[in-house]
Scaffold this active site. Structure first.
Site, short mmCIF file in Angstrom:
data_model
loop_
_atom_site.label_atom_id
_atom_site.label_comp_id
_atom_site.label_asym_id
_atom_site.label_seq_id
_atom_site.Cartn_x
_atom_site.Cartn_y
_atom_site.Cartn_z
CB VAL A 19 -0.77 -0.03 1.35
CG1 VAL A 19 -2.36 1.79 0.88
CG2 VAL A 19 -1.86 -1.45 0.79
CE LYS A 20 4.10 5.52 -4.94
NZ LYS A 20 4.63 5.11 -6.24
CB VAL A 21 0.92 5.83 2.68
CG1 VAL A 21 0.18 6.94 3.14
CG2 VAL A 21 0.18 4.38 2.91
#
Ligand code: E4P
Length: 220
Positions: free
Chosen positions: A86-88
């Site tokens: 998950v890119k945050v």
């Protein structure tokens, strides 16, 4: 150093995968938009399609900017496939979200990192990857590769296992310089990966080998 491709184009991902040197994929909302992918269902299906091509981590970026939204979105993305990271974004809520995902065993990629301090925060929250954008730093007359070197030193000083994922790579020299300073991963446009293959002496040398071989066949 692992090679990721920085695109949402399935054709480019297939082409890079066929080379036998691809370890993963990163996407971002701009890259998804470039491929005309919109609507939640299509976005989720597109990530599944990417995961079906590549046996490696695939970064899928959240659109929400508040903690609750990032957590809800990220959990949905992570449930798609075990290879999803998950890119945050590097914000206060982003770092809190990374901490939350870390606790749940969900892989994360902290994006939009432009300083060593930001990289330190991402690692302390347990990010799987940190993405310093070296090309965008070079664009504003700041040495992007130097930042990779700094983060490498800091992580090594404290045994932090967050992987340094050099992003915003523009050309093959960026890839080589990142490998020299110890980046764990470089995420690259296909053009930069393909450019690594090229050397005029290889082309000339191969032409000469083949010409000599042809000559020898005629002599017989
Ligand atoms: C990283 O994961 C980003 O998708 C990307 O590398 C940004 O690169 P750009 O500066 O070429 O947009």
């Amino acid at each position: 150093m692992k090679f990721f491709i920085d695109t949402a184009s399935l054709d480019q991902i297939r082409e890079a995968h066929a080379l036998g040197v691809l370890d993963g994929v990163t996407t971002n909302p701009s890259l998804m938009a470039k491929e005309g992918i919109s609507g939640e269902e299509n976005v989720l299906k597109h990530y599944m399609d990417i995961c079906a091509i590549v046996d490696g981590d695939v970064s899928a970026e959240v659109i929400s900017t508040d903690l609750d939204g990032m957590v809800a979105e990220g959990e949905k993305l992570a449930a798609l496939h075990p290879n999803i990271a998950v890119k945050v974004p590097m914000t206060r809520d982003g770092v809190k979200a990374i901490k939350h995902f870390t606790g749940k065993g969900i892989k994360t990629n902290c994006t939009l990192v432009f300083s060593a301090g930001q990289a330190l925060l991402a690692a302390k929250a347990g990010a799987t990857y940190v993405s310093p954008f070296i090309g965008r730093l070079d664009d504003v007359s700041t040495d992007g590769v130097r930042l990779i070197e700094q983060i490498r030193t800091i992580y090594d000083n404290y045994g932090m296992d967050t992987q340094v994922l050099a992003a915003s790579i523009r050309h093959p020299m960026h890839i080589i310089q990142c490998a020299e300073v110890g980046a764990d991963v470089a995420t690259c446009p296909l053009s930069a990966i393909l450019a690594l293959f090229d050397h005029p002496l290889t082309t000339i040398g191969l032409e000469k080998f083949l010409a000599d071989h042809r000559k020898a066949q005629k002599v017989r």
